[in-house]
Design a protein around this motif. Structure first.
Motif, PDB file in Angstrom:
ATOM      1  N   LEU A 251      40.677 -17.128 -24.601  1.00 40.53           N
ATOM      2  CA  LEU A 251      42.028 -16.792 -24.195  1.00 40.53           C
ATOM      3  C   LEU A 251      42.762 -16.203 -25.721  1.00 40.53           C
ATOM      4  N   VAL A 252      42.394 -16.987 -26.706  1.00 41.89           N
ATOM      5  CA  VAL A 252      43.251 -16.521 -27.942  1.00 41.89           C
ATOM      6  C   VAL A 252      42.565 -15.469 -28.596  1.00 41.89           C
ATOM      7  N   ARG A 253      41.401 -15.956 -28.498  1.00 41.56           N
ATOM      8  CA  ARG A 253      40.708 -14.985 -29.670  1.00 41.56           C
ATOM      9  C   ARG A 253      40.650 -13.427 -29.033  1.00 41.56           C
ATOM     10  N   THR A 254      40.922 -13.298 -27.805  1.00 44.82           N
ATOM     11  CA  THR A 254      41.101 -11.826 -27.191  1.00 44.82           C
ATOM     12  C   THR A 254      42.482 -11.401 -27.861  1.00 44.82           C
ATOM     13  N   ALA A 271      48.631 -20.019 -41.315  1.00 41.35           N
ATOM     14  CA  ALA A 271      48.390 -21.089 -40.287  1.00 41.35           C
ATOM     15  C   ALA A 271      48.342 -22.497 -41.198  1.00 41.35           C
ATOM     16  N   ALA A 272      47.913 -22.586 -42.159  1.00 39.52           N
ATOM     17  CA  ALA A 272      47.807 -23.528 -43.210  1.00 39.52           C
ATOM     18  C   ALA A 272      49.094 -24.225 -43.540  1.00 39.52           C
ATOM     19  N   LEU A 273      50.028 -23.274 -43.756  1.00 36.55           N
ATOM     20  CA  LEU A 273      51.447 -23.618 -44.250  1.00 36.55           C
ATOM     21  C   LEU A 273      52.471 -24.118 -43.015  1.00 36.55           C
ATOM     22  N   SER A 316      46.479 -22.400 -34.335  1.00 37.57           N
ATOM     23  CA  SER A 316      45.288 -23.530 -34.211  1.00 37.57           C
ATOM     24  C   SER A 316      43.937 -23.033 -34.289  1.00 37.57           C
ATOM     25  N   VAL A 317      43.769 -21.916 -33.615  1.00 37.93           N
ATOM     26  CA  VAL A 317      42.333 -21.112 -33.520  1.00 37.93           C
ATOM     27  C   VAL A 317      42.228 -20.591 -34.960  1.00 37.93           C
TER      28      VAL A 317
END
Length: 911
Positions: A251-254, A271-273, A316-317
């Motif tokens: 769902l998220v990759r879309t 995302a890392a920060l 997260s992804v």
């Protein structure tokens, strides 16, 4: 069904208000929110509730694949109801409807759109004249266009009482623009609500910090949270990101597909920060314009100079996709951040092999995080420090393992803390640290196992008086059920002596707090002095943890509810802000305080929140169920009280081989309210035996004894009742006015059982006054009920009615359902003027018809009145009878049969 919905009380309240409200023309309620947030669950609750309340409910749940089909939604809505009204339509309109809905004898004919729209209008109008109608459509965004346009035409021209309940995603639908609508945004679940949902659906609890991570990653979305939680094991590594299951990943990759490489690189860094500032990203070499495609795709948003992901799962992804590149990203981040905690965390994530310098930096950062109140971060950093400590540094590894376990315990990750402590205890060459580990492990185990660990720890700590003081204090708590509260108090006193010997204020406060707790059960006259000394010491140190403990102790000795309440609320706010377990203890105490203060609904709320917090920390011990069970029993929620009490007894058997006395007493209280004094007495006898063995000598702690006496009297065991009463009276501490009022009432019950009605009445009158002086509204109502009963036996009908009516009012105000039923039954035995006789004849006629479910317009037509006159009468009815809605009027009252035949509206109280 609605009692199974978690964390949506506010939304359900708005749904009930919408269904209960008066409407003369179509009105709508739109439930809007993101996919998986729980719109359909609330929509289904609205449908169920509407059916239970007698509405005609037309239901459709269209799917995306059906959008191109004609009139599918209409077919679903009218399924099962059309045959009741179609015969009343004119032939052209009937024909149009049959053609559109593909009824067998009309297939193949062309549809007349205007005739169809008018036919739909007529069907809704006919149905609404018989009963109020609810048109309920889930996922209204997928409703086919032909059904939507036809319904919109009909609704714009309709005047009947038709309610619309739609559920949809965030984009408005065309259909809802045809009527006036209220929009109810369905937001994320709270942490507590999510915990209950996961426990109910997956059958297991989640540790506090794991739960917080699930909540953060899912954004409080119940569907996402369930999917995340399903793939987690019992022991979740705090250093690793939560895995994203395939069901969500796709769902998220879309959403992420098609973004430029430079944008994805920038997003990975973000995302890392977490939620970095744009200036920080620029220092890391990110061009601001590289994020523009992500902003346009609504993947991130710019807010006050910061970059935030629109949903945590997107972050997260992206982070998981970094794979082996993560170390490089974290090394890059560590070089540009200034905060020592953030820098240490990124250094740890960038380092694979043991590194003494990085481990030392993590050690320091963990202490800083703990001082800031960031317990989860402190635990994560402490364990990272352990991971990066070289194996040759045995002493450092032992010290850091103990620190990591303690940090996890403080943060609520008790499973992780226990795992580290057990692994540490199994190591050789542990030396002097062994006693520390045994003490920590004892704090994480059930009471039965804890005592053996603590006794072993005490032997290991012979040369360390400060550690002995801590062990003795924990022994005091852990041995109280095995050896009694007197022996436990001796351990607490020993702890204080050792604390004084080493001159340690923190140990003093801990010991004095334990002495206050145990002493309050055994009738120690010095408990107030213990609590006050603890508070003075804590104030002098200025230590927040010690102040919280000391204030909780002080509450144990307070008779002023307002002061105690203010102190507990302060403790709760401070603890809640720091995500500290003492927040649960403050809520626990607040639940008891509000129960005895007569604010039972608030007490129930505090009890439930305390239970949720304790179980989130992995603390499902018998005491966690205590206030929720006792409050439920008082409110007449007997099954809930029974379930929590029985669960507590099972936990007591498993954890220390004994039943806890208050839950046993609660089960007796429940049995007595259920009309079973024999069973009640069995429970009360066990409670008496247990409290005697434990050394409880404070009458106020055994609040159920008054019901034990009533049970004995109900079975004509008067002498035994007197024995129990006299024993209870001797244990009343000075200043305990509540117990004095209760013993006075019990004396009246004994007098009544012996046939001395005059003496009984005098004692009950005295008890009423004493309960009032003690601010005990429940006891006062029970004394009034008893007084009314003896007045009735004396044939003093008016005095009996007044006393019982006052008791009923008290029970209803409290929410004491079982006792209110008893009072109504006693009123019924007296006869005479009924509650509704305060209404005028016209008000009774209006009330009777409204209670039947008629609208104001229908009442006006039946009684030949204007609608405004009906509204005026109805407002007077509400005020005089103390009800607030048509539904409440219908639930509480039913028309008297003779009066109903005459349309007089005479009402009798229904239980």
């Amino acid at each position: 069904m609605t009692d199974q919905i978690v964390g949506r009380d506010s939304e359900l309240g708005e749904i009930y208000a919408f269904l209960d409200g008066s409407v003369e023309s179509p009105a709508g309620l739109v439930l809007e929110g993101e996919p998986g947030i729980g719109k359909s669950t609330l929509w289904l609750a609205a449908v169920t509730t509407a059916r239970e309340r007698g509405f005609v409910v037309l239901v459709a749940s269209p799917a995306e694949a059906e959008r191109g089909l004609a009139h599918v939604g209409l077919g679903d809505l009218f399924d099962g109801v059309l045959d009741h009204v179609i015969g009343e339509l004119s032939p052209p309109r009937r024909r149009a409807l049959e053609v559109a809905l593909l009824r067998d004898d009309a297939a193949g004919d062309a549809t007349d759109d205007r005739a169809l729209a008018v036919a739909v209008h007529d069907v809704l109008n006919l149905l609404s004249k018989r009963k109020p109608v609810v048109v309920a459509i889930d996922d209204v965004q997928w409703l086919d266009a032909s059904s939507a346009s036809t319904l919109a035409f009909a609704l714009r021209r309709l005047n009947g009482p038709v309610r619309l309940v739609f559920a949809r995603r965030l984009e408005p639908s065309e259909l809802e623009q045809s009527v006036d609508v209220e929009r109810l945004r369905v937001g994320p679940l709270s942490v507590g609500a999510l915990h209950r949902l996961l426990h109910d659906r997956l059958g297991r609890p989640f540790a506090r910090q794991t739960l917080l991570r699930i909540h953060e990653r899912s954004g409080g979305n119940p569907f996402f949270a369930l999917e995340l939680a399903r793939v987690l094991g019992e022991d979740v590594d705090p250093l690793e990101p939560l895995p994203v299951p395939e069901s969500l990943e796709e769902l998220v990759r879309t959403r992420l597909a098609g973004l430029p490489t430079t944008t994805r690189d920038a997003l990975a860094l973000a995302a890392a920060l977490g939620a970095p500032s744009e200036s920080l990203l620029e220092r890391a070499g990110v061009e601001p314009r590289s994020l523009d495609p992500a902003v346009e795709a609504h993947i991130v948003e710019r807010e006050s100079g910061a970059i935030r992901f629109t949903h945590p799962l997107l972050s997260s992804v992206l982070y998981n996709d970094l794979g082996a590149e993560r170390r490089g990203v974290h090394e890059r981040v560590a070089a540009i951040v200034r905060d020592p905690v953030m820098r240490a965390r990124h250094l740890a994530l960038a380092t694979d092999e043991p590194d003494p310098a990085v481990a030392a930096a993590l050690d320091d950062a963990s202490a800083i995080a703990a001082a800031r109140g960031a317990s989860a971060s402190a635990a994560e950093l402490a364990e990272a420090a352990l991971r990066l400590t070289p194996s040759r540094e045995v002493g450092e590894r032992h010290r850091r393992a103990l620190a990591a376990a303690r940090a996890h315990r403080a943060s609520g990750e008790w499973t992780r803390a226990r795992t580290i402590a057990i692994d540490l205890l199994a190591q050789s060459r542990l030396g002097a640290s062994r006693a520390d580990v045994l003490l920590l492990l004892a704090e994480l185990e059930g009471l039965g196992r804890a005592v053996a660990l603590l006794e072993e720890a005490l032997l290991e700590a012979t040369s360390r008086p400060a550690l002995q003081a801590a062990i003795q204090c924990q022994l005091a708590f852990s041995t109280r059920f095995a050896k009694g509260f007197d022996v436990a108090l001796e351990h607490a006193c020993a702890s204080l002596e050792l604390a004084d010997e080493v001159d340690d204020d923190a140990l003093r406060v801990d010991a004095l707090e334990m002495m206050t707790f145990l002493g309050s059960y055994v009738g120690d006259p010095e408990v107030t002095a213990y609590a006050e000394r603890a508070h003075e010491i804590a104030l002098a140190t200025g230590d927040r943890r010690l102040l919280r403990k000391a204030r909780l102790s002080l509450v144990e000795t307070m008779d002023n509810n307002d002061l105690a309440r203010a102190l507990l609320e302060r403790v709760y706010e401070e603890a809640h802000e720091r995500d500290d377990l003492s927040a649960a203890e403050a809520l626990y105490r607040l639940a008891w305080l509000e129960l005895w203060a007569g604010r039972w609904e608030l007490a129930a709320e505090y009890a439930e929140r305390s239970y949720d917090l304790r179980t989130q920390y992995g603390l499902e011990v018998p005491g966690a169920h205590l206030p929720i069970a006792v409050v439920a029993a008082h409110r007449g929620r007997l099954e809930l009280a029974r379930a929590h009490s029985e669960r507590s007894l099972k936990l007591g058997e498993e954890q220390f081989g004994r039943h806890t006395p208050v839950h046993v007493g609660t089960l007796g209280f429940v049995a007595m309210q259920s009309g079973d004094p024999q069973t009640a007495l069995r429970w009360f006898a066990e409670a008496e035996a247990v409290t005697t063995r434990l050394g409880w000598r404070d009458a106020g702690r055994r609040w159920w004894v008054v019901d034990q006496i009533e049970a004995l009297l109900a079975l004509e065991r008067v002498d035994e009742a007197v024995r129990v009463l006299e024993s209870w009276e001797t244990e009343r501490r000075a200043g305990d006015d509540r117990t004095l009022a209760s013993t006075t009432r019990c004396r009246g019950l004994v007098a009544a059982a012996r046939g001395d009605v005059a003496e009984a009445a005098a004692l009950f009158e005295d008890a009423v006054e004493r309960h009032e002086q003690a601010a005990d509204s429940f006891g006062r109502a029970r004394a009034l009920l008893a007084l009314g009963v003896v007045r009735r036996r004396e044939r003093q009908k008016r005095a009996a009615r007044e006393a019982i009516a006052a008791a009923l009012e008290g029970f209803e105000r409290l929410g004491a359902a079982t006792w209110a039923e008893k009072a109504r039954a006693e009123l019924g035995r007296i006869g005479g003027r009924r509650r509704e006789q305060g209404l005028t004849a016209a008000e009774r006629r209006v009330a009777a018809l409204v209670a039947e479910g008629r609208t104001n317009r229908e009442v006006a037509a039946a009684l030949f009145l204007g609608e405004r006159t009906v509204e005026t009468h109805l407002s007077h009815v509400y005020a005089k009878l103390g009800v607030r809605s048509r539904a409440e009027l219908a639930r509480v009252y039913r028309p008297d049969s003779e009066a109903a035949e005459q349309s007089s509206g005479g009402l009798t109280i229904s239980s």
